[in-house]
Design a protein around this motif. Structure first.
Motif, mmCIF file in Angstrom:
data_model
loop_
_atom_site.group_PDB
_atom_site.id
_atom_site.type_symbol
_atom_site.label_atom_id
_atom_site.label_comp_id
_atom_site.label_asym_id
_atom_site.label_seq_id
_atom_site.Cartn_x
_atom_site.Cartn_y
_atom_site.Cartn_z
ATOM 1 N N THR A 195 0.838 -1.195 0.000
ATOM 2 C CA THR A 195 0.000 0.000 0.000
ATOM 3 C C THR A 195 0.876 1.249 0.000
ATOM 4 O OG1 THR A 195 -0.068 0.214 2.412
ATOM 5 C CG2 THR A 195 -1.738 -1.204 1.389
ATOM 6 N N GLY A 196 0.268 2.364 -0.328
ATOM 7 C CA GLY A 196 0.986 3.631 -0.311
ATOM 8 C C GLY A 196 1.529 3.960 1.062
ATOM 9 N N THR A 197 0.752 3.644 2.097
ATOM 10 C CA THR A 197 1.191 3.905 3.467
ATOM 11 C C THR A 197 2.432 3.089 3.794
ATOM 12 O OG1 THR A 197 -1.092 4.343 4.119
ATOM 13 C CG2 THR A 197 0.473 3.899 5.884
ATOM 14 N N ASN A 198 2.434 1.832 3.388
ATOM 15 C CA ASN A 198 3.617 0.990 3.618
ATOM 16 C C ASN A 198 4.830 1.589 2.937
ATOM 17 O OD1 ASN A 198 2.075 -2.361 3.465
ATOM 18 N ND2 ASN A 198 1.851 -0.728 4.945
ATOM 19 N N GLY A 199 4.651 2.049 1.718
ATOM 20 C CA GLY A 199 5.752 2.666 0.973
ATOM 21 C C GLY A 199 6.267 3.911 1.666
ATOM 22 N N CYS A 200 5.340 4.727 2.175
ATOM 23 C CA CYS A 200 5.735 5.949 2.891
ATOM 24 C C CYS A 200 6.522 5.611 4.152
ATOM 25 C CB CYS A 200 4.505 6.786 3.240
ATOM 26 S SG CYS A 200 3.701 7.520 1.803
ATOM 27 N N ILE A 201 6.072 4.600 4.870
ATOM 28 C CA ILE A 201 6.770 4.211 6.099
ATOM 29 C C ILE A 201 8.145 3.639 5.774
ATOM 30 C CG2 ILE A 201 6.739 2.586 8.054
ATOM 31 C CD1 ILE A 201 3.690 3.137 8.231
ATOM 32 N N ILE A 202 8.225 2.846 4.720
ATOM 33 C CA ILE A 202 9.537 2.326 4.306
ATOM 34 C C ILE A 202 10.454 3.486 3.931
ATOM 35 C CG2 ILE A 202 10.736 1.035 2.488
ATOM 36 C CD1 ILE A 202 8.417 -0.996 2.654
ATOM 37 N N GLY A 203 9.916 4.459 3.215
ATOM 38 C CA GLY A 203 10.697 5.645 2.875
ATOM 39 C C GLY A 203 11.177 6.376 4.118
ATOM 40 N N TYR A 204 10.289 6.512 5.101
ATOM 41 C CA TYR A 204 10.640 7.177 6.358
ATOM 42 C C TYR A 204 11.741 6.405 7.081
ATOM 43 C CZ TYR A 204 10.189 9.142 11.044
ATOM 44 O OH TYR A 204 10.446 9.723 12.261
ATOM 45 N N LEU A 205 11.599 5.079 7.149
ATOM 46 C CA LEU A 205 12.613 4.254 7.821
ATOM 47 C C LEU A 205 13.956 4.350 7.094
ATOM 48 C CD1 LEU A 205 10.459 1.093 8.638
ATOM 49 C CD2 LEU A 205 11.330 2.784 10.277
ATOM 50 N N THR A 206 13.915 4.398 5.771
ATOM 51 C CA THR A 206 15.146 4.528 4.990
ATOM 52 C C THR A 206 15.823 5.863 5.290
ATOM 53 O OG1 THR A 206 14.231 3.144 3.221
ATOM 54 C CG2 THR A 206 16.105 4.550 2.651
ATOM 55 N N GLU A 207 15.035 6.939 5.282
ATOM 56 C CA GLU A 207 15.588 8.278 5.536
ATOM 57 C C GLU A 207 16.129 8.430 6.960
ATOM 58 O OE1 GLU A 207 12.477 11.060 4.635
ATOM 59 O OE2 GLU A 207 12.463 10.509 2.511
ATOM 60 N N ASN A 208 15.614 7.628 7.882
ATOM 61 C CA ASN A 208 16.014 7.727 9.281
ATOM 62 C C ASN A 208 16.801 6.505 9.739
ATOM 63 O OD1 ASN A 208 14.574 10.262 10.465
ATOM 64 N ND2 ASN A 208 13.105 9.298 9.095
ATOM 65 N N SER A 209 17.495 5.865 8.805
ATOM 66 C CA SER A 209 18.224 4.636 9.135
ATOM 67 C C SER A 209 19.452 4.876 10.005
ATOM 68 C CB SER A 209 18.626 3.902 7.850
ATOM 69 O OG SER A 209 19.486 4.720 7.084
ATOM 70 N N ASP A 210 19.798 6.141 10.219
ATOM 71 C CA ASP A 210 20.969 6.462 11.041
ATOM 72 C C ASP A 210 20.659 6.452 12.540
ATOM 73 O OD1 ASP A 210 19.329 8.704 10.741
ATOM 74 O OD2 ASP A 210 21.001 10.105 10.927
ATOM 75 N N HIS A 211 19.394 6.224 12.900
ATOM 76 C CA HIS A 211 19.034 6.142 14.315
ATOM 77 C C HIS A 211 17.808 5.240 14.497
ATOM 78 C CE1 HIS A 211 16.634 9.527 12.759
ATOM 79 N NE2 HIS A 211 15.736 9.146 13.631
ATOM 80 N N ASP A 212 17.565 4.841 15.756
ATOM 81 C CA ASP A 212 16.424 3.982 16.046
ATOM 82 C C ASP A 212 15.123 4.732 15.804
ATOM 83 O OD1 ASP A 212 18.161 1.998 16.808
ATOM 84 O OD2 ASP A 212 17.894 2.301 18.970
#
Length: 152
Positions: free
Chosen positions: A33-50
């Motif tokens: 879903t689009g929401t899943n994609g957005c969350i994956i994008g968010y996790l990717t952008e914030n992969s430098d911290h928990d």
């Protein structure tokens, strides 16, 4: 039809949507879903911290129960895992799986293609001006909405 910013942006938005629907990697990640994609994008952008559920709630303006449901479904799909952190056993960080990392890579490829097609032939200065114009339009709408709410 009269030429207006609104009509041009709406027309462009529809063209972009159709373009995205036909991207090379779209079929490979279509089950998401689009929401899943957005969350994956968010996790990717914030992969430098928990990243924790509360971070996702805040970033997307969603309730705790909605975030919990979405993350649970993403876990079932094998896109994320919840892992304990050493400082507090009750806290669970949200971690990308190899599957979501592969999806993230495919999404990035497609978004890079979209960006390059949209800005083809633009100089760096023109791109900068375009982004500034778009940001100003968004801010104008936010300001208008805020002012209208204050009048009621």
């Amino acid at each position: 039809m009269k030429e207006t910013v609104h009509n041009e942006l709406r027309s462009l938005s529809h063209l972009i949507y159709r373009f995205i629907e036909n991207l090379p990697n779209k079929k490979k990640i279509d089950s998401m879903t689009g929401t899943n994609g957005c969350i994956i994008g968010y996790l990717t952008e914030n992969s430098d911290h928990d990243v924790f559920q509360k971070d996702i709630e805040k970033a997307f303006g969603i309730t705790r129960s909605t975030a919990s449901k979405v993350i649970n479904l993403m876990e079932q799909k094998g896109l994320v895992e919840r892992q304990s952190v050493s400082c507090d056993a009750r806290l669970k960080k949200i971690v990308m799986t190899d599957k979501s990392k592969a999806v993230s890579h495919l999404m990035a490829e497609d978004m890079n293609l979209v960006e390059s097609v949209l800005t083809e032939g633009f100089s760096p200065e023109e791109k900068k001006a375009l982004y500034n114009y778009l940001k100003r339009m968004k801010q104008n709408l936010k300001n208008y909405y805020t002012n209208e709410k204050e009048e009621f």
